[in-house]
Design an enzyme around this catalytic site. Structure first.
Site, PDB file in Angstrom:
ATOM      1  N   ASP A 140       0.508  -3.002  -1.558  1.00 57.69           N
ATOM      2  CA  ASP A 140      -0.637  -2.176  -1.185  1.00 57.69           C
ATOM      3  C   ASP A 140      -1.962  -2.926  -1.213  1.00 57.69           C
ATOM      4  OD1 ASP A 140      -1.132  -2.373  -3.948  1.00 57.69           O
ATOM      5  OD2 ASP A 140      -0.096  -0.493  -4.356  1.00 57.69           O
ATOM      6  N   ARG A 154      -7.588  -2.708  -0.348  1.00 50.41           N
ATOM      7  CA  ARG A 154      -6.638  -1.850  -1.061  1.00 50.41           C
ATOM      8  C   ARG A 154      -6.342  -0.644  -0.185  1.00 50.41           C
ATOM      9  NH1 ARG A 154      -3.364   1.129  -3.096  1.00 50.41           N
ATOM     10  NH2 ARG A 154      -2.945   1.400  -5.320  1.00 50.41           N
ATOM     11  N   ASP A 159       0.659   3.925  -3.414  1.00 51.69           N
ATOM     12  CA  ASP A 159       0.923   3.042  -4.540  1.00 51.69           C
ATOM     13  C   ASP A 159       2.332   2.503  -4.398  1.00 51.69           C
ATOM     14  OD1 ASP A 159       0.695   1.716  -6.993  1.00 51.69           O
ATOM     15  OD2 ASP A 159       1.546   3.426  -8.077  1.00 51.69           O
ATOM     16  N   THR A 160       2.473   1.180  -4.364  1.00 56.79           N
ATOM     17  CA  THR A 160       3.784   0.540  -4.293  1.00 56.79           C
ATOM     18  C   THR A 160       4.141  -0.024  -5.670  1.00 56.79           C
ATOM     19  OG1 THR A 160       2.800  -1.576  -3.633  1.00 56.79           O
ATOM     20  CG2 THR A 160       3.453  -0.059  -1.868  1.00 56.79           C
ATOM     21  N   GLU A 162       4.913  -2.516  -8.734  1.00 53.22           N
ATOM     22  CA  GLU A 162       4.185  -3.739  -9.084  1.00 53.22           C
ATOM     23  C   GLU A 162       5.094  -4.969  -9.016  1.00 53.22           C
ATOM     24  OE1 GLU A 162       1.087  -3.911  -9.468  1.00 53.22           O
ATOM     25  OE2 GLU A 162       0.518  -1.811  -9.729  1.00 53.22           O
ATOM     26  N   ARG A 204     -13.096  -3.929  -4.211  1.00 52.41           N
ATOM     27  CA  ARG A 204     -12.176  -4.031  -3.083  1.00 52.41           C
ATOM     28  C   ARG A 204     -12.519  -2.996  -2.009  1.00 52.41           C
ATOM     29  NH1 ARG A 204      -6.523  -3.538  -6.276  1.00 52.41           N
ATOM     30  NH2 ARG A 204      -7.595  -1.595  -6.845  1.00 52.41           N
TER      31      ARG A 204
END
Length: 355
Positions: A140, A154, A159-160, A162, A204
């Site tokens: 992501d 971002r 949310d992917t 980690e 970001r």
């Protein structure tokens, strides 16, 4: 007698003033004519008696004044009428330009509706900034050139798992998500759509990334590589759309949804993933356990390729360095693919010889 005559004249003048205040148009001409006729009678009577009549002179003067007032008032009325007619001309021109008399009513309605729809479409079209990929980070996050400036981007509302976070082990489907994101970004024709708040606390850029006419944020959810997360107003433009896409992925058990209780509202449950891994490694004594294994631990192969379960390298293919890989046209090499080795993957992100 003289005082009575003067009184009469004053009375007549006041009466005439009152009449003038009441009558605007022809009244002035009528009064002028009456005074002129009266003055003429007085003049005739004085002429017969061979004398001069001051009253006749006064009446003639008043008649002239009222006649001039009538002419001036008539001129003002004409000018006012012309001024009132002046704005009506553009209105008629505007109407004829929109609905010409030579065009059929149904044709004019189509023209108006088409122009209105075009204006609405233009106003609803999101503004996108062309960007150029520099390097991938994880599923992501990535680096790109935005308006001649290097930025870390971002993806909003997703949310992917980690893969590069310090202190966090590589989570299931993290490598797959990173590889998928990088592969999509390398297709080019990238653009960034911003929401209300442009940056997060880390500086970001936050946004929705488009690969051609497809939004990467939503594609990650659709393929089971990401969950809908970090819903922080006012950046919620596509949240309802993303939730519908996620519901479909959940029903089909795609990617992260193939592991029971893995993807949660507050993040990814590492314990659930470890329990599945332990069950997958333990021997199975009955058929029921064998049948349950693909339902829980094994993702659908046609949707989520599991690179982590493949071998680190292939003995059939060997490359001395990345120059040899590029010369063979095999770059980049993902972990598990023929020719992959750790020495070619300097940053350890599972992708060797990436540009």
């Amino acid at each position: 007698m003289r005082s009575n005559g003067k009184g009469k004249i004053i009375g007549i003048i006041f009466a005439l003033i009152v009449v003038v205040a009441i009558i605007k148009y022809l009244g002035l001409l009528i009064i002028a004519g009456g005074l002129g006729y009266w003055g003429y009678k007085k003049y005739q009577n004085a002429k017969r008696e061979n004398r001069k009549s001051k009253l006749a002179i006064v009446l003639f003067s008043l008649a002239g004044i009222f006649f001039l007032a009538f002419i001036g008032n008539l001129t003002n009325v004409k000018q006012q009428e012309l001024a009132n007619k002046a704005p009506a001309a553009p209105a008629k021109l505007e109407q004829t330009s929109v609905v010409p008399t030579t065009v059929k009513p149904e044709q004019t309605s189509n023209v108006v509706s088409t122009s209105a729809s075009n204006e609405e479409a233009a106003s609803e079209q999101p503004k996108r900034i062309p960007i150029t990929l520099i390097a991938g980070t994880d599923g992501d996050t990535f680096k790109a050139l935005v308006q001649n400036k290097e930025e870390k981007i971002r993806l909003l509302l997703v949310d992917t798992p980690e893969s590069v976070k310090q202190g966090t082990p590589v989570q299931p489907f993290a490598k797959e998500a990173s590889a998928f994101t990088l592969k999509q970004l390398k297709q080019g024709n990238l653009s960034l759509e911003l929401d209300v708040s442009e940056r997060d606390k880390y500086g970001r850029l936050l946004g929705y990334v488009w690969v051609g006419d497809k939004m990467l944020n939503e594609t990650l959810i659709e393929k089971g590589y990401a969950r809908v997360a970090y819903i922080n107003p006012p950046n919620v433009k596509y949240v309802d759309q993303f939730k519908e896409t996620q519901a479909t992925a959940q029903k089909s058990g795609t990617g992260i949804w193939s592991i029971e209780n893995y993807a949660q509202e507050d993040g990814f449950n590492q314990k659930a993933a470890q329990e599945v891994a332990v069950k997958a490694e333990s021997p199975k004594s009955d058929s029921s356990e064998k049948e349950s294994k693909p339902k829980v631990a094994t993702p659908k192969k046609e949707v989520v390729p599991d690179y982590s379960e493949q071998k680190e390298s292939s003995s059939d293919v060997y490359y001395k360095n990345c120059s040899a890989v590029r010369a063979a046209g095999a770059d980049p090499i993902y972990e598990g693919e023929p020719g992959y080795s750790r020495k070619l993957d300097r940053d350890g992100d599972g992708i060797a010889c990436e540009r």
